[in-house]
Design a protein around this motif. Structure first.
Motif, PDB file in Angstrom:
ATOM      1  N   SER A  48     -34.075 -60.992 -48.792  1.00 31.20           N
ATOM      2  CA  SER A  48     -33.725 -60.390 -50.076  1.00 31.20           C
ATOM      3  C   SER A  48     -34.363 -59.021 -50.228  1.00 31.20           C
ATOM      4  O   SER A  48     -35.492 -58.789 -49.796  1.00 31.20           O
ATOM      5  N   GLY A  49     -33.633 -58.120 -50.880  1.00 31.03           N
ATOM      6  CA  GLY A  49     -34.170 -56.792 -51.152  1.00 31.03           C
ATOM      7  C   GLY A  49     -35.252 -56.807 -52.209  1.00 31.03           C
ATOM      8  O   GLY A  49     -35.957 -55.816 -52.400  1.00 31.03           O
ATOM      9  N   ALA A  50     -35.385 -57.934 -52.916  1.00 28.98           N
ATOM     10  CA  ALA A  50     -36.428 -58.042 -53.934  1.00 28.98           C
ATOM     11  C   ALA A  50     -37.808 -58.223 -53.308  1.00 28.98           C
ATOM     12  O   ALA A  50     -38.825 -58.050 -53.978  1.00 28.98           O
ATOM     13  N   LYS A  51     -37.847 -58.567 -52.022  1.00 29.57           N
ATOM     14  CA  LYS A  51     -39.119 -58.773 -51.339  1.00 29.57           C
ATOM     15  C   LYS A  51     -39.662 -57.451 -50.814  1.00 29.57           C
ATOM     16  O   LYS A  51     -38.957 -56.695 -50.155  1.00 29.57           O
ATOM     17  N   ASP A  52     -40.936 -57.191 -51.102  1.00 29.40           N
ATOM     18  CA  ASP A  52     -41.568 -55.984 -50.578  1.00 29.40           C
ATOM     19  C   ASP A  52     -41.800 -56.090 -49.078  1.00 29.40           C
ATOM     20  O   ASP A  52     -41.730 -55.103 -48.353  1.00 29.40           O
ATOM     21  N   SER A  53     -42.091 -57.310 -48.618  1.00 28.82           N
ATOM     22  CA  SER A  53     -42.386 -57.517 -47.207  1.00 28.82           C
ATOM     23  C   SER A  53     -41.161 -58.080 -46.500  1.00 28.82           C
ATOM     24  O   SER A  53     -40.692 -59.169 -46.816  1.00 28.82           O
ATOM     25  N   ARG A  54     -40.637 -57.299 -45.555  1.00 23.99           N
ATOM     26  CA  ARG A  54     -39.503 -57.712 -44.734  1.00 23.99           C
ATOM     27  C   ARG A  54     -39.814 -57.288 -43.302  1.00 23.99           C
ATOM     28  O   ARG A  54     -40.310 -56.171 -43.097  1.00 23.99           O
ATOM     29  N   PRO A  55     -39.553 -58.133 -42.313  1.00 20.95           N
ATOM     30  CA  PRO A  55     -39.979 -57.839 -40.936  1.00 20.95           C
ATOM     31  C   PRO A  55     -39.575 -56.458 -40.427  1.00 20.95           C
ATOM     32  O   PRO A  55     -40.427 -55.657 -40.021  1.00 20.95           O
ATOM     33  N   ALA A  56     -38.273 -56.167 -40.425  1.00 20.54           N
ATOM     34  CA  ALA A  56     -37.816 -54.878 -39.904  1.00 20.54           C
ATOM     35  C   ALA A  56     -38.247 -53.736 -40.819  1.00 20.54           C
ATOM     36  O   ALA A  56     -38.627 -52.655 -40.352  1.00 20.54           O
ATOM     37  N   TRP A  57     -38.176 -53.977 -42.123  1.00 20.37           N
ATOM     38  CA  TRP A  57     -38.589 -52.941 -43.078  1.00 20.37           C
ATOM     39  C   TRP A  57     -40.061 -52.598 -42.907  1.00 20.37           C
ATOM     40  O   TRP A  57     -40.442 -51.430 -42.991  1.00 20.37           O
ATOM     41  N   ASN A  58     -40.896 -53.592 -42.652  1.00 16.25           N
ATOM     42  CA  ASN A  58     -42.322 -53.338 -42.450  1.00 16.25           C
ATOM     43  C   ASN A  58     -42.549 -52.430 -41.241  1.00 16.25           C
ATOM     44  O   ASN A  58     -43.389 -51.521 -41.278  1.00 16.25           O
ATOM     45  N   ARG A  59     -41.804 -52.681 -40.163  1.00 15.46           N
ATOM     46  CA  ARG A  59     -41.939 -51.831 -38.972  1.00 15.46           C
ATOM     47  C   ARG A  59     -41.451 -50.413 -39.257  1.00 15.46           C
ATOM     48  O   ARG A  59     -42.064 -49.430 -38.830  1.00 15.46           O
ATOM     49  N   LEU A  60     -40.352 -50.320 -39.990  1.00 14.24           N
ATOM     50  CA  LEU A  60     -39.815 -49.006 -40.350  1.00 14.24           C
ATOM     51  C   LEU A  60     -40.788 -48.249 -41.241  1.00 14.24           C
ATOM     52  O   LEU A  60     -41.046 -47.058 -41.037  1.00 14.24           O
ATOM     53  N   HIS A  75     -26.866 -47.779 -45.697  1.00 18.86           N
ATOM     54  CA  HIS A  75     -25.471 -47.897 -46.129  1.00 18.86           C
ATOM     55  C   HIS A  75     -25.354 -47.788 -47.641  1.00 18.86           C
ATOM     56  O   HIS A  75     -24.357 -47.273 -48.161  1.00 18.86           O
ATOM     57  N   ALA A  76     -26.357 -48.293 -48.354  1.00 16.91           N
ATOM     58  CA  ALA A  76     -26.381 -48.221 -49.814  1.00 16.91           C
ATOM     59  C   ALA A  76     -27.824 -48.317 -50.274  1.00 16.91           C
ATOM     60  O   ALA A  76     -28.672 -48.902 -49.595  1.00 16.91           O
ATOM     61  N   LEU A  77     -28.098 -47.750 -51.436  1.00 16.11           N
ATOM     62  CA  LEU A  77     -29.472 -47.734 -51.932  1.00 16.11           C
ATOM     63  C   LEU A  77     -30.012 -49.132 -52.194  1.00 16.11           C
ATOM     64  O   LEU A  77     -31.215 -49.370 -52.075  1.00 16.11           O
ATOM     65  N   ASP A  78     -29.122 -50.076 -52.541  1.00 16.07           N
ATOM     66  CA  ASP A  78     -29.617 -51.426 -52.819  1.00 16.07           C
ATOM     67  C   ASP A  78     -30.065 -52.148 -51.557  1.00 16.07           C
ATOM     68  O   ASP A  78     -30.624 -53.242 -51.628  1.00 16.07           O
ATOM     69  N   ARG A  79     -29.831 -51.550 -50.386  1.00 20.49           N
ATOM     70  CA  ARG A  79     -30.377 -52.118 -49.147  1.00 20.49           C
ATOM     71  C   ARG A  79     -31.888 -51.905 -49.089  1.00 20.49           C
ATOM     72  O   ARG A  79     -32.601 -52.648 -48.412  1.00 20.49           O
ATOM     73  N   LEU A  80     -32.371 -50.883 -49.805  1.00 22.20           N
ATOM     74  CA  LEU A  80     -33.804 -50.588 -49.807  1.00 22.20           C
ATOM     75  C   LEU A  80     -34.564 -51.470 -50.778  1.00 22.20           C
ATOM     76  O   LEU A  80     -35.642 -51.973 -50.465  1.00 22.20           O
ATOM     77  N   GLY A  81     -34.030 -51.641 -51.979  1.00 18.25           N
ATOM     78  CA  GLY A  81     -34.720 -52.432 -52.996  1.00 18.25           C
ATOM     79  C   GLY A  81     -33.780 -52.768 -54.121  1.00 18.25           C
ATOM     80  O   GLY A  81     -32.786 -52.072 -54.354  1.00 18.25           O
TER      81      GLY A  81
END
Length: 204
Positions: A48-60, A75-81
């Protein structure tokens, strides 16, 4: 932006039943048309985008903090959060790190004056959203008080007899507070104002 920028593509779907293929297809084609060659992909599936901690996002995010990314492409801003304040926090960090955010669906590019204006508008809207939430919270608390409802957790009664037994056994204030489920300050006041040591009790 020149073609030698370090570009990070971030794609995400919230469930395992969904696929990131449509996102990646659009992003790869767009990146190729822009001449971006040094492209790395970060993909989160079933997160979920509501989670601050995401595996790939953490590496990015770690790569962004270390200056290894100059362009973040989504692709869209809601992919970030999912929340506006969270998104604004991300945007602020990207600006501080001199990272350009490009969003495919919203056609936003923070390397342009229009893109920066949109980012500023997001910040204003986030502040407005937070102010509304705070005001609603205060209004709810006022209404609860008017109904006679208690705000916050119920206070546990202070068991002076048990506290006395524990103190007589040499327990410290912090340990007593944990045992009774009360604040350390409450125990400190009791020791200072009410507790009578055993030798003083027996001498009476």
């Amino acid at each position: 932006m020149a073609g030698n920028h370090k570009v990070a593509i971030y794609a995400r779907v919230s469930t395992d039943e969904q696929t990131v293929d449509p996102q990646l297809r659009d992003l790869r084609e767009y990146a190729a048309n822009r001449g971006w060659r040094d492209v790395q992909e970060f993909v989160d599936v079933g997160v979920s985008g509501a989670k601050d901690s995401r595996p790939a996002w953490n590496r990015l995010w770690d790569a962004i903090q270390k200056g290894r990314v100059k362009v973040l492409f989504v692709h869209a801003l809601d992919r970030l959060g999912r929340s506006l304040p969270h998104l604004v926090k991300i945007l602020s960090t990207l600006v501080e790190r001199d990272v350009v955010l490009v969003s495919f669906r919203e056609n936003i590019d923070l390397s342009t004056s229009t893109g920066r204006m949109v980012a500023g508008l997001f910040s204003v809207l986030a502040d407005y959203e937070l102010s509304i939430i705070r005001e609603r919270t205060k209004a709810g608390m006022r209404a609860a008080r008017a109904r006679g409802s208690q705000i916050g957790p119920k206070k546990r009664p202070f068991d002076a007899d048990k506290a006395t037994r524990l103190r007589d056994q040499g327990w410290g204030q912090i340990r007593i507070a944990r045992e009774l489920g009360v604040g350390v300050g409450r125990v400190n006041r009791w020791v200072k104002e009410e507790y009578v040591p055993p030798d003083r009790r027996t001498s009476r």
